[in-house]
Motif scaffolding. Structure first.
Motif, PDB file in Angstrom:
ATOM      1  N   HIS A 224      64.820 -20.227  48.604  1.00 52.11           N
ATOM      2  CA  HIS A 224      65.950 -19.866  47.748  1.00 52.11           C
ATOM      3  C   HIS A 224      66.469 -18.485  48.141  1.00 52.11           C
ATOM      4  N   THR A 225      67.723 -18.244  47.821  1.00 52.51           N
ATOM      5  CA  THR A 225      68.306 -16.932  48.112  1.00 52.51           C
ATOM      6  C   THR A 225      67.611 -15.834  47.320  1.00 52.51           C
ATOM      7  N   SER A 226      66.958 -16.186  46.224  1.00 53.50           N
ATOM      8  CA  SER A 226      66.231 -15.205  45.421  1.00 53.50           C
ATOM      9  C   SER A 226      64.964 -14.723  46.114  1.00 53.50           C
ATOM     10  N   GLY A 227      64.534 -15.456  47.180  1.00 54.51           N
ATOM     11  CA  GLY A 227      63.298 -15.119  47.872  1.00 54.51           C
ATOM     12  C   GLY A 227      62.162 -16.067  47.559  1.00 54.51           C
ATOM     13  N   GLU A 228      62.371 -16.962  46.618  1.00 56.04           N
ATOM     14  CA  GLU A 228      61.334 -17.946  46.278  1.00 56.04           C
ATOM     15  C   GLU A 228      61.145 -18.922  47.442  1.00 56.04           C
ATOM     16  N   VAL A 251      72.400 -21.608  47.852  1.00 51.44           N
ATOM     17  CA  VAL A 251      71.389 -21.386  46.821  1.00 51.44           C
ATOM     18  C   VAL A 251      69.994 -21.635  47.366  1.00 51.44           C
ATOM     19  N   SER A 252      69.833 -22.725  48.106  1.00 46.86           N
ATOM     20  CA  SER A 252      68.519 -23.054  48.676  1.00 46.86           C
ATOM     21  C   SER A 252      68.706 -23.860  49.952  1.00 46.86           C
ATOM     22  N   TYR A 267      58.559 -18.089  41.592  1.00 48.80           N
ATOM     23  CA  TYR A 267      59.801 -17.588  41.000  1.00 48.80           C
ATOM     24  C   TYR A 267      59.593 -16.226  40.348  1.00 48.80           C
ATOM     25  N   ALA A 270      59.413 -13.673  43.038  1.00 48.58           N
ATOM     26  CA  ALA A 270      60.683 -13.557  43.765  1.00 48.58           C
ATOM     27  C   ALA A 270      61.687 -12.688  43.028  1.00 48.58           C
ATOM     28  N   GLN A 271      61.562 -12.590  41.702  1.00 48.24           N
ATOM     29  CA  GLN A 271      62.508 -11.777  40.928  1.00 48.24           C
ATOM     30  C   GLN A 271      62.456 -10.305  41.329  1.00 48.24           C
ATOM     31  N   TYR A 272      61.288  -9.859  41.826  1.00 51.54           N
ATOM     32  CA  TYR A 272      61.109  -8.431  42.099  1.00 51.54           C
ATOM     33  C   TYR A 272      61.168  -8.097  43.585  1.00 51.54           C
ATOM     34  N   LYS A 274      63.526  -8.255  45.925  1.00 52.62           N
ATOM     35  CA  LYS A 274      64.703  -7.591  46.506  1.00 52.62           C
ATOM     36  C   LYS A 274      65.051  -6.265  45.847  1.00 52.62           C
TER      37      LYS A 274
END
Length: 323
Positions: A224-228, A251-252, A267, A270-272, A274
């Motif tokens: 995912h773009t979030s890093g997940e 998105v993914s 998840y 991954a929130q932290y 970036k």
């Protein structure tokens, strides 16, 4: 396409199921997104089982070179046009025609086991002397060593070499090296269906590009773009996983990566990922302050409880004395 139908469960992994109607709703959204493109998916039913099929985009995420086959399985291996024949030491011309004895190149024949002056049997033409400074190419046949004059590449050879350059996503490699590293993030695709598991998709992709590495070295990840990063298990179905994730690759994406080079990222983590270090430090400071407040609150609570217990114990101890 008919996206209705009766309600029953479709497997999407080990002990994981989704209702047929819900999957068809996701599929409808997927096909609307790719309307007019070849990435639209088809579905059908065989013996009561829903089967979805079509192209799956897979991004290259390899960090190490991969080994490629130097020859196609269906390609016949032929000697170069300028090579000499392996039959009885006779020479072939550039187009496969046998040259006349008068046009044979000077070669030096040496017997591998006999004396240097002994003439080896079975050769078409031989001379006992050859200038030492002449560039030569060593070749052996049976127990006879043959040395042949070297020559520059002809235009036909150069064209043949160019033809042996292959491409993955427009990135060329030379067949002589047999190793290649696809550009990170470049996209390829394979045609699969919803009944194919992760190992089957991996083998299909490797066979498509004639990759000699074992499928056991690789894994498919949904990034995912979030890093997940979520690893697809051996029992998962990549096409169904892609449909459930949604069609938008901003998105993914599905990535091919080495098993030993990538770790899954949840998840929550991954929130932290970036955030910059100053922001992360401020988060830690706030968490420590909150922890201190909770510790002080608990200490006050148990201090009051201890006082109450002590008072009660004193009352109990004084009661019999008063009587």
């Amino acid at each position: 396409m008919d996206y209705g139908g009766c309600e029953y469960l479709v497997p999407c992994g080990k002990d994981k199921y989704i209702s047929k109607n819900e999957l068809l709703l996701h599929l409808k959204t997927y096909n609307i997104y790719y309307e007019g493109q070849n990435l639209q998916l088809r579905h059908r039913e065989e013996e009561g089982e829903l089967i979805v099929e079509g192209l799956l985009n897979i991004s290259w995420g390899l960090r190490r070179p991969i080994r490629l086959q130097m020859q196609d399985d269906n390609q016949r291996i032929r000697p170069p046009p300028s090579s000499s024949s392996w039959h009885s030491g006779c020479n072939l011309g550039a187009h496969g025609s046998v040259l006349k004895p008068s046009t044979l190149p000077d070669i030096q024949v040496t017997d591998a086991e006999a004396t240097p002056n002994a003439e080896a049997p079975g050769s078409c033409a031989a001379t006992k002397s050859q200038p030492e400074e002449t560039p030569q190419l060593m070749r052996t046949r049976s127990d006879v060593g043959v040395r042949r004059r070297g020559s520059a590449r002809t235009p036909s050879e150069q064209r043949r070499i160019r033809r042996h350059r292959f491409s993955i996503n427009g990135h060329f490699y030379n067949h002589k090296t047999s190793v290649f590293t696809p550009a990170y993030g470049s996209v390829t695709n394979v045609r699969i269906n919803s009944t194919m598991t992760t190992p089957q998709v991996l083998k299909l992709l490797l066979n498509k590009f004639k990759i000699e590495n074992s499928a056991e070295e690789f894994a498919l990840y949904i990034v995912h773009t979030s890093g997940e990063k979520q690893k697809l298990r051996a029992s998962d179905y990549p096409l169904i996983a892609r449909i459930l994730q949604g069609p938008c690759e901003q998105v993914s994406k599905v990535f091919l990566m080495e098993k030993d080079q990538v770790e899954e990222v949840t998840y929550d983590v991954a929130q932290y990922i970036k955030f910059e270090m100053p922001v992360l430090r401020s988060f830690i400071q706030k968490l420590e302050e909150e922890e201190d407040r909770e510790v002080k609150k608990l200490m006050r609570k148990y201090s009051i409880l201890r006082l109450m217990i002590e008072q009660r114990l004193e009352e109990i101890s004084e009661g019999p004395t008063a009587m």
